[in-house]
Design a protein around this motif. Structure first.
Motif, PDB file in Angstrom:
ATOM      1  N   GLU A  28       0.888  -9.961   1.472  1.00  0.00           N
ATOM      2  CA  GLU A  28       1.643 -11.537   2.349  1.00  0.00           C
ATOM      3  C   GLU A  28       1.872 -11.641   3.457  1.00  0.00           C
ATOM      4  OE1 GLU A  28       2.741 -14.423  -1.323  1.00  0.00           O
ATOM      5  OE2 GLU A  28       4.329 -13.916  -0.131  1.00  0.00           O
ATOM      6  N   ARG A  29       2.330 -11.870   4.346  1.00  0.00           N
ATOM      7  CA  ARG A  29       2.714 -11.763   5.893  1.00  0.00           C
ATOM      8  C   ARG A  29       3.598 -13.189   6.151  1.00  0.00           C
ATOM      9  NH1 ARG A  29       0.602  -9.492  11.736  1.00  0.00           N
ATOM     10  NH2 ARG A  29       3.003  -8.769  12.146  1.00  0.00           N
ATOM     11  N   PRO A  30       4.336 -14.147   5.285  1.00  0.00           N
ATOM     12  CA  PRO A  30       4.449 -15.453   5.902  1.00  0.00           C
ATOM     13  C   PRO A  30       4.426 -16.004   7.407  1.00  0.00           C
ATOM     14  CG  PRO A  30       6.338 -14.030   4.061  1.00  0.00           C
ATOM     15  CD  PRO A  30       5.178 -12.912   4.512  1.00  0.00           C
ATOM     16  N   LYS A  31       5.891 -15.504   7.829  1.00  0.00           N
ATOM     17  CA  LYS A  31       6.189 -15.497   9.203  1.00  0.00           C
ATOM     18  C   LYS A  31       5.489 -14.937   9.765  1.00  0.00           C
ATOM     19  CE  LYS A  31       9.975 -17.663   7.528  1.00  0.00           C
ATOM     20  NZ  LYS A  31      11.525 -17.934   7.597  1.00  0.00           N
ATOM     21  N   GLY A  32       4.469 -14.471   9.725  1.00  0.00           N
ATOM     22  CA  GLY A  32       3.812 -12.758  10.698  1.00  0.00           C
ATOM     23  C   GLY A  32       4.907 -11.548  10.982  1.00  0.00           C
ATOM     24  N   SER A  33       6.059 -11.846  10.943  1.00  0.00           N
ATOM     25  CA  SER A  33       6.408 -10.753  11.053  1.00  0.00           C
ATOM     26  C   SER A  33       6.429  -9.741  10.090  1.00  0.00           C
ATOM     27  CB  SER A  33       8.044 -10.858  11.429  1.00  0.00           C
ATOM     28  OG  SER A  33       8.333 -11.263  10.039  1.00  0.00           O
ATOM     29  N   PHE A  34       7.322  -9.032   8.793  1.00  0.00           N
ATOM     30  CA  PHE A  34       7.444  -8.265   7.917  1.00  0.00           C
ATOM     31  C   PHE A  34       6.378  -8.708   6.967  1.00  0.00           C
ATOM     32  CE2 PHE A  34       9.055 -10.263   3.830  1.00  0.00           C
ATOM     33  CZ  PHE A  34       9.854 -11.622   4.620  1.00  0.00           C
ATOM     34  N   SER A  35       5.726  -7.983   6.178  1.00  0.00           N
ATOM     35  CA  SER A  35       5.159  -8.056   5.033  1.00  0.00           C
ATOM     36  C   SER A  35       4.621  -7.142   3.807  1.00  0.00           C
ATOM     37  CB  SER A  35       3.141  -7.703   5.358  1.00  0.00           C
ATOM     38  OG  SER A  35       2.819  -7.838   4.526  1.00  0.00           O
ATOM     39  N   THR A  36       4.553  -8.435   2.252  1.00  0.00           N
ATOM     40  CA  THR A  36       5.179  -7.312   1.160  1.00  0.00           C
ATOM     41  C   THR A  36       3.414  -7.329   0.809  1.00  0.00           C
ATOM     42  OG1 THR A  36       5.427  -9.497  -0.093  1.00  0.00           O
ATOM     43  CG2 THR A  36       7.488  -8.261   0.834  1.00  0.00           C
ATOM     44  N   LEU A  37       3.241  -5.596  -0.339  1.00  0.00           N
ATOM     45  CA  LEU A  37       2.717  -5.818  -0.562  1.00  0.00           C
ATOM     46  C   LEU A  37       3.082  -5.695  -2.707  1.00  0.00           C
ATOM     47  CD1 LEU A  37      -0.214  -4.916  -1.311  1.00  0.00           C
ATOM     48  CD2 LEU A  37       0.722  -2.107  -0.872  1.00  0.00           C
ATOM     49  N   GLU A  38       1.909  -6.422  -2.984  1.00  0.00           N
ATOM     50  CA  GLU A  38       3.015  -6.550  -4.635  1.00  0.00           C
ATOM     51  C   GLU A  38       1.710  -6.144  -5.059  1.00  0.00           C
ATOM     52  OE1 GLU A  38       3.769 -10.230  -6.317  1.00  0.00           O
ATOM     53  OE2 GLU A  38       4.615  -9.467  -7.865  1.00  0.00           O
ATOM     54  N   ILE A  39       1.782  -5.242  -6.197  1.00  0.00           N
ATOM     55  CA  ILE A  39       1.149  -5.150  -7.401  1.00  0.00           C
ATOM     56  C   ILE A  39       1.415  -5.385  -8.812  1.00  0.00           C
ATOM     57  CG2 ILE A  39      -0.597  -2.883  -8.231  1.00  0.00           C
ATOM     58  CD1 ILE A  39       0.997  -0.749  -5.650  1.00  0.00           C
ATOM     59  N   GLN A  40       0.929  -5.976  -9.245  1.00  0.00           N
ATOM     60  CA  GLN A  40       0.803  -6.077 -11.247  1.00  0.00           C
ATOM     61  C   GLN A  40       0.600  -6.033 -12.132  1.00  0.00           C
ATOM     62  OE1 GLN A  40      -0.516 -10.556 -10.235  1.00  0.00           O
ATOM     63  NE2 GLN A  40       1.373 -11.639  -9.319  1.00  0.00           N
ATOM     64  N   ARG A  41       1.137  -5.728 -13.212  1.00  0.00           N
ATOM     65  CA  ARG A  41       0.898  -4.941 -13.643  1.00  0.00           C
ATOM     66  C   ARG A  41       0.147  -3.822 -13.730  1.00  0.00           C
ATOM     67  NH1 ARG A  41      -1.510  -9.956 -13.256  1.00  0.00           N
ATOM     68  NH2 ARG A  41      -3.262  -9.037 -13.558  1.00  0.00           N
ATOM     69  N   THR A  42       0.776  -2.658 -12.877  1.00  0.00           N
ATOM     70  CA  THR A  42       1.145  -1.458 -12.410  1.00  0.00           C
ATOM     71  C   THR A  42       0.050  -0.708 -13.629  1.00  0.00           C
ATOM     72  OG1 THR A  42       3.162  -0.403 -13.153  1.00  0.00           O
ATOM     73  CG2 THR A  42       2.555  -1.198 -10.903  1.00  0.00           C
ATOM     74  N   GLU A  43      -1.133  -0.337 -13.246  1.00  0.00           N
ATOM     75  CA  GLU A  43      -1.653   1.309 -13.749  1.00  0.00           C
ATOM     76  C   GLU A  43      -1.729   2.882 -13.368  1.00  0.00           C
ATOM     77  OE1 GLU A  43      -6.010   0.221 -13.278  1.00  0.00           O
ATOM     78  OE2 GLU A  43      -5.386  -1.994 -14.713  1.00  0.00           O
ATOM     79  N   GLN A  44      -1.508   3.596 -14.440  1.00  0.00           N
ATOM     80  CA  GLN A  44      -0.912   4.769 -13.687  1.00  0.00           C
ATOM     81  C   GLN A  44      -2.156   5.437 -12.893  1.00  0.00           C
ATOM     82  OE1 GLN A  44      -1.728   7.436 -17.439  1.00  0.00           O
ATOM     83  NE2 GLN A  44      -0.009   7.146 -17.640  1.00  0.00           N
ATOM     84  N   GLY A  45      -2.830   4.424 -12.747  1.00  0.00           N
ATOM     85  CA  GLY A  45      -3.996   4.961 -11.761  1.00  0.00           C
ATOM     86  C   GLY A  45      -3.668   4.077 -10.035  1.00  0.00           C
ATOM     87  N   ASP A  46      -2.649   3.391 -10.070  1.00  0.00           N
ATOM     88  CA  ASP A  46      -1.971   3.126  -8.571  1.00  0.00           C
ATOM     89  C   ASP A  46      -1.052   4.003  -8.559  1.00  0.00           C
ATOM     90  OD1 ASP A  46      -1.426   0.046 -10.197  1.00  0.00           O
ATOM     91  OD2 ASP A  46      -3.569   0.273  -9.277  1.00  0.00           O
ATOM     92  N   SER A  47      -0.643   5.028  -9.012  1.00  0.00           N
ATOM     93  CA  SER A  47      -0.207   5.987  -8.718  1.00  0.00           C
ATOM     94  C   SER A  47      -0.927   6.840  -6.994  1.00  0.00           C
ATOM     95  CB  SER A  47       0.012   6.931  -9.199  1.00  0.00           C
ATOM     96  OG  SER A  47       1.213   6.491 -10.194  1.00  0.00           O
ATOM     97  N   ALA A  48       0.370   6.608  -5.582  1.00  0.00           N
ATOM     98  CA  ALA A  48      -0.742   6.605  -4.403  1.00  0.00           C
ATOM     99  C   ALA A  48       0.580   6.701  -3.470  1.00  0.00           C
ATOM    100  CB  ALA A  48      -1.631   5.697  -3.964  1.00  0.00           C
ATOM    101  N   MET A  49       0.688   7.083  -2.593  1.00  0.00           N
ATOM    102  CA  MET A  49       1.648   6.215  -1.239  1.00  0.00           C
ATOM    103  C   MET A  49       1.132   5.529  -0.667  1.00  0.00           C
ATOM    104  SD  MET A  49       3.822   7.731   0.942  1.00  0.00           S
ATOM    105  CE  MET A  49       4.182   9.020   0.562  1.00  0.00           C
ATOM    106  N   TYR A  50       1.929   4.355  -0.406  1.00  0.00           N
ATOM    107  CA  TYR A  50       0.947   3.463   0.320  1.00  0.00           C
ATOM    108  C   TYR A  50       1.818   2.962   1.656  1.00  0.00           C
ATOM    109  CZ  TYR A  50      -0.697   2.140  -4.289  1.00  0.00           C
ATOM    110  OH  TYR A  50      -1.435   1.825  -5.085  1.00  0.00           O
ATOM    111  N   LEU A  51       0.378   2.829   2.151  1.00  0.00           N
ATOM    112  CA  LEU A  51       1.151   3.158   4.033  1.00  0.00           C
ATOM    113  C   LEU A  51       1.039   1.914   4.733  1.00  0.00           C
ATOM    114  CD1 LEU A  51      -1.349   6.318   4.816  1.00  0.00           C
ATOM    115  CD2 LEU A  51       1.810   6.263   4.216  1.00  0.00           C
ATOM    116  N   CYS A  52       2.116   1.333   5.384  1.00  0.00           N
ATOM    117  CA  CYS A  52       1.466   0.267   5.930  1.00  0.00           C
ATOM    118  C   CYS A  52       1.482   0.610   7.913  1.00  0.00           C
ATOM    119  CB  CYS A  52       3.314  -0.166   5.981  1.00  0.00           C
ATOM    120  SG  CYS A  52       2.662  -1.731   7.130  1.00  0.00           S
TER     121      CYS A  52
END
Lengths: 112, 117
Positions: B68-92
């Protein structure tokens, strides 16, 4: 879809050696081409770019020429330094300048 | 300007938990991108916004991922029910696109490293 293929690494050179890292791309239209660099412990940062065929991007002694006929954007430097040790990523941004697509990176190590 | 800021820098979680990452872009930039990077690979595109509108989302992105980027400024990235395969570096990354902009140069943050146990 768009794709970028980079020369596999790692590449190890002695100081003052000549560097070439190959990059070829697949894209529709006329993409912009980039080289980004990631120094140890730091984030990715732009090294150089080119926006149209035959353009040459240059920065910090590095150069790359946009070759549409060969769909290539090879990175070169005439004399590498230890401080150039880093991971180098070739990338393209499509004609509509939306997302950028990256290659898998080439790790360069320069030894004194 | 302090550049692109990402928080947290590191997150360790157990499989099945939800995690959220935040990105604060360069204030003048209207575009914001999320990428994922695993060891030995280049950044893989996830999604991007222009202002508050999400313009593209990778087809590879699972429904467990939402941004989401609700006001066009900051953003959030949510991962639900994480899995081991989600392990990574998340870049913005962020950029400015206007009517007369040239190449779309991205400015990256330092990344948020996720480890799923």
């Amino acid at each position: 879809g768009d794709s970028v293929t980079q020369m596999e690494g790692p590449v190890t050179l002695s100081e003052e050696a000549f560097l070439t890292i190959n990059c070829t791309y697949t894209a529709t239209g006329y993409p912009s081409l980039f080289w980004y660099v990631q120094y140890p412990g730091e984030g990715l940062q732009l090294l150089l770019k080119a926006t149209k065929a035959d353009d040459k991007g240059s920065n910090k002694g590095f150069e790359a020429t946009y070759r549409k006929e060969t769909t290539s954007f090879h990175l070169e430097k005439g004399s590498v330094q230890v401080s150039d040790s880093a991971v180098y990523f070739c990338a393209l941004s499509g004609t509509n300048a939306g997302k950028s697509t990256f290659g898998d990176g080439t790790t360069l190590t320069v030894k004194p | 300007d302090t550049g692109v800021s990402q928080n947290p820098r590191h997150k360790i979680t157990k499989r099945g938990q939800n995690v959220t990452f935040r990105c604060d872009p360069i204030s003048e930039h209207n575009r914001l991108y999320w990428y994922r990077q695993t060891l030995g690979q280049g950044p893989e595109f996830l999604t991007y916004f222009q202002n508050e509108a999400q313009l593209e989302k990778s087809r590879l992105l699972s429904d467990r991922f939402s941004a989401e980027r609700p006001k066009g400024s900051f953003s959030t990235l949510e991962i639900q029910r994480t899995e081991q395969g989600d392990s990574a570096m998340y870049l913005c990354a962020s950029s400015y696109r206007g009517a007369s902009s040239g190449a779309n140069v991205l400015t990256f943050g330092a990344g948020s490293r996720l480890t799923v146990l």
